[in-house]
Design a protein around this motif. Structure first.
Motif, PDB file in Angstrom:
ATOM      1  N   GLU A  91       0.841  -1.206   0.000  1.00  0.00           N
ATOM      2  CA  GLU A  91       0.000   0.000   0.000  1.00  0.00           C
ATOM      3  C   GLU A  91       0.873   1.252   0.000  1.00  0.00           C
ATOM      4  O   GLU A  91       0.564   2.222  -0.709  1.00  0.00           O
ATOM      5  N   TYR A  92       1.961   1.235   0.795  1.00  0.00           N
ATOM      6  CA  TYR A  92       2.872   2.379   0.808  1.00  0.00           C
ATOM      7  C   TYR A  92       3.506   2.566  -0.566  1.00  0.00           C
ATOM      8  O   TYR A  92       3.661   3.707  -1.055  1.00  0.00           O
ATOM      9  N   ASN A 125       2.260   1.641  -3.497  1.00  0.00           N
ATOM     10  CA  ASN A 125       1.256   2.156  -4.441  1.00  0.00           C
ATOM     11  C   ASN A 125       1.048   3.659  -4.247  1.00  0.00           C
ATOM     12  O   ASN A 125       0.891   4.417  -5.227  1.00  0.00           O
ATOM     13  N   ASP A 126       1.054   4.055  -2.984  1.00  0.00           N
ATOM     14  CA  ASP A 126       0.901   5.475  -2.684  1.00  0.00           C
ATOM     15  C   ASP A 126       2.079   6.275  -3.236  1.00  0.00           C
ATOM     16  O   ASP A 126       1.910   7.370  -3.803  1.00  0.00           O
ATOM     17  N   PHE A 132       1.864   6.570  -7.050  1.00  0.00           N
ATOM     18  CA  PHE A 132       0.880   7.581  -7.419  1.00  0.00           C
ATOM     19  C   PHE A 132       1.494   8.983  -7.312  1.00  0.00           C
ATOM     20  O   PHE A 132       1.300   9.839  -8.210  1.00  0.00           O
ATOM     21  N   ARG A 133       2.284   9.228  -6.252  1.00  0.00           N
ATOM     22  CA  ARG A 133       2.920  10.535  -6.071  1.00  0.00           C
ATOM     23  C   ARG A 133       4.019  10.773  -7.110  1.00  0.00           C
ATOM     24  O   ARG A 133       4.199  11.904  -7.607  1.00  0.00           O
ATOM     25  N   ASP A 187       6.973  10.684   3.192  1.00  0.00           N
ATOM     26  CA  ASP A 187       5.870  10.292   4.091  1.00  0.00           C
ATOM     27  C   ASP A 187       6.473   9.937   5.442  1.00  0.00           C
ATOM     28  O   ASP A 187       7.500   9.248   5.513  1.00  0.00           O
TER      29      ASP A 187
END
Length: 347
Positions: free
Chosen positions: A11-12, A14-15, A18-19, A36
């Protein structure tokens, strides 16, 4: 643990992808690498050359997908598009070792439960396997009690009737026969009393009174004279008058009997037994075989026998120890091989 963390790391990742995509499209606008507080990250090109990194651990293993290195958990992902030229994305979080503590606590808990379970099972299995032995010991104990009980009446009758015979009226041949019967009866009587004491020790209630030890000592010496006469052993008596002790008469007599019996049994032919009774001290000394220092250390253990050529069960001195312990008497034993043994009882 890594499998559980992998979903979070994905999940990290994928985040971050996206950024990176947003930064790639709007590079002229932002020009700032995404960060992050929950994780650190890095991007590498197809040659595995670092483009940018906020990692705390620079040891990267591109052969793995998720692994632990330097107390950090790394996750390597390959995005579909090479945003900012990145073929590899590395996500890094701290290994808080909470998983290790959890596993350790679970192992300890299950280990304790297994130990308790095995102990309970082991107890019942041991009880099951030891039951035949326990039953055998119970039968043996009952046999000894029944046997000693049955011996009491005939032994008492023999000893009493011998004592009632007027030996002055007997011829020498008959007197020798009567003396042999007397010696045998007294030997059996002494063994009977020892066995009775051991089997009934916990049930015997002591009738303590102020005893005249001088009188008892002389009585017991007279009792054992016939036994001593077989080996031509003489008594050397040094008995003070008016020596008293608060004790049970049967128990003190049993203590002295076993000391005298052993002094006769392990003495040499034509030997001597010295009996000294003074204020607060009783000493029995023989001129027998003696014992080594190693044997002295185990002298009062039940069934200990150091000379198989001499009869007995090895219970006499154990009884002496039990009686001495009950009345807080101190026992000191000195012995020398081929010289003799000296046992001192003080109070």
């Amino acid at each position: 643990m890594i499998q559980e963390k992998r979903q979070i790391l994905q999940e990290y990742s994928n985040d971050l992808v996206f950024r990176l995509k947003d930064l790639h499209v709007n590079f002229d606008k932002y020009k700032f690498y995404p960060r992050d507080e929950k994780f650190n990250s890095a991007i590498f090109d197809s040659d595995k050359t670092e483009i940018f990194s906020t990692l705390q651990s620079n040891s990267i293993n591109f052969e793995e997908v998720a692994y632990i290195s330097n107390k950090k958990i790394h996750y390597i992902d390959k995005p579909e598009s090479y945003y900012l030229g990145a073929k590899y994305i590395i996500v890094e979080i701290d290994d808080d070792r909470a998983w290790f503590k959890k596993v350790k606590n679970e192992m300890i808990s299950f280990g304790l439960l297994a130990f308790i379970f095995m102990s309970i099972v082991g107890y019942f299995i041991a009880k099951l396997f030891l039951r035949p032995m326990r039953d055998s010991l119970h039968l043996l104990d009952r046999f000894i009690k029944d046997t000693t009980h049955e011996l009491n009446t005939p032994i008492s009758a023999i000893v009493t009737n011998i004592e009632m015979i007027d030996k002055n009226c007997l011829d020498e041949k008959t007197l020798k026969k009567i003396n042999r019967i007397d010696i045998g009866a007294k030997t059996i009587s002494n063994i009977y009393e020892d066995l009775t004491f051991l089997t009934l020790n916990n049930k015997i209630i002591s009738q303590n009174e102020k005893l005249d030890l001088s009188k008892i000592a002389r009585q017991r010496v007279e009792y054992f004279r016939s036994l001593a006469r077989i080996k031509k052993i003489d008594f050397d008596l040094h008995i003070d008058e008016d020596v008293f002790l608060l004790c049970d008469v049967k128990k003190f007599s049993k203590l002295l009997d076993n000391l005298l019996s052993n002094a006769i049994k392990y003495n040499k032919v034509n030997g001597t037994i010295k009996l000294i009774l003074i204020e607060q001290k009783l000493i029995v000394e023989d001129t027998g075989k003696g014992m080594s220092q190693e044997n002295l250390e185990n002298l009062f253990e039940r069934y200990s026998r150091f000379d198989k050529s001499v009869g007995g069960f090895g219970i006499g001195l154990n009884i002496v120890y039990l009686i001495a312990k009950e009345y807080d008497l101190k026992i000191n034993v000195t012995s020398k091989l081929k010289v003799g043994t000296r046992i001192e009882v003080s109070w």
